[in-house]
Write a protein that holds these residues in place. Structure first.
Motif: not given
Length: 295
Positions: A242-245, A272-281, A288-295
């Motif tokens: 789930l990506v919250l956007n 879970l991913t909380i969207a932010r501008d420029g984030l990659v999945v 998750a892609a490298s550097g992505e914050e997930t929970a």
């Protein structure tokens, strides 16, 4: 090209504030296609920052005609044209999309005509084809399938969730919607569900910043989903991530990522991913892609 989702603009609503995120737009690279979903302000810069050459524009989908989802549609296409776009682009949108595009070209007629003559460019009005859609299957080509579901976003009636599928992978965008149980069936077993989300504790501060607070509050409560409701849809659909956007509010300094996580974890226990501008999945297995914050 690896399959990936890039959240270009992650905020809900058209207003911009210093240091805040941009309105709705996403990049989906799936099955070798470059797909733009919604074109809020900032989409052109977002695509360039994501490494997309504007000449590579291929497919554009607009979920509905609210300005935070399509205000930069014409400028994106025009900028791509001035960057050397010379191959056809197909623009999919709800009824009214063609009217918008024709009026944009009329407004830019002087610039378009003079660049055709002076710079030898092809006519942009012949490069862009419009496909207005309703509910159901709307596109199938080279293994990519796209379908649409009308969702609940009053007073807009032509607002559509979109499902993209290729080679067993699928990504679903909820579009703007109130809690809408049929969306769970539409998103069943998707690799990624990109769902709008709202936090109740931020609504009062948000409406206090506007001059039409009462009416805005009524709209938000009638037309959008709380994060916990997005989690309920994801759980019922058994999606992989789930990506919250389209976050509301997305620029409240009192609200941080852990607040979104706490709200959605009441109903969603999965990735879970909380969207932010420029984030990659990455779409492959929705990891998750490298550097992505997930929970």
């Amino acid at each position: 090209m690896s399959d990936r989702l890039v959240c270009l603009g992650s905020k809900g609503g058209p207003a911009l504030r210093p240091g805040g995120p941009w309105p709705s737009s996403s990049l989906l690279e799936l099955g070798g296609r470059t797909i733009v979903v919604d074109c809020g302000l900032g989409v052109t810069r977002g695509l360039v920052d994501a490494g997309i050459g504007l000449k590579a524009l291929d497919l554009i989908f607009i979920t509905h005609l609210h300005s935070d989802h399509m205000l930069e549609l014409g400028p994106l296409l025009h900028t791509a044209w001035t960057a050397g776009l010379a191959k056809p682009v197909t623009l999919f949108g709800p009824p009214g999309t063609g009217h918008y595009w024709r009026r944009f070209c009329q407004a830019m007629e002087f610039d378009i005509e003079i660049r055709i003559v002076d710079e030898g460019r092809p006519d942009i009005r012949e490069l862009v084809s419009i496909a207005e859609f309703g509910e159901g299957d709307i596109f199938e080509q080279r293994g990519l399938k796209v379908s649409a579901l009308r969702v609940d976003h009053p007073p807009v009636t032509d607002c559509f969730a979109l499902r993209f599928g290729h080679d067993g992978k699928s990504v679903v965008f909820s579009a703007d919607t109130a809690f809408f149980p049929p969306l769970a069936g539409f998103a069943k077993n998707a690799d990624i569900l990109v769902h709008e989300a709202m936090l109740e504790e931020g609504i009062e501060r948000l409406v206090a910043r506007t001059g039409n607070g009462v009416r805005l509050r009524e709209h938000l409560l009638a037309s959008h989903s709380f994060a916990e409701e997005a989690g309920r849809i994801a759980t019922e659909a058994a999606v992989k991530r789930l990506v919250l956007n389209h976050l509301i509010p997305a620029d409240d300094p009192a609200i941080v990522e852990i607040d979104w996580e706490a709200a959605v974890r009441k109903s969603w226990a999965g990735d879970l991913t909380i969207a932010r501008d420029g984030l990659v999945v990455n779409v492959d297995g929705a990891k998750a892609a490298s550097g992505e914050e997930t929970a």
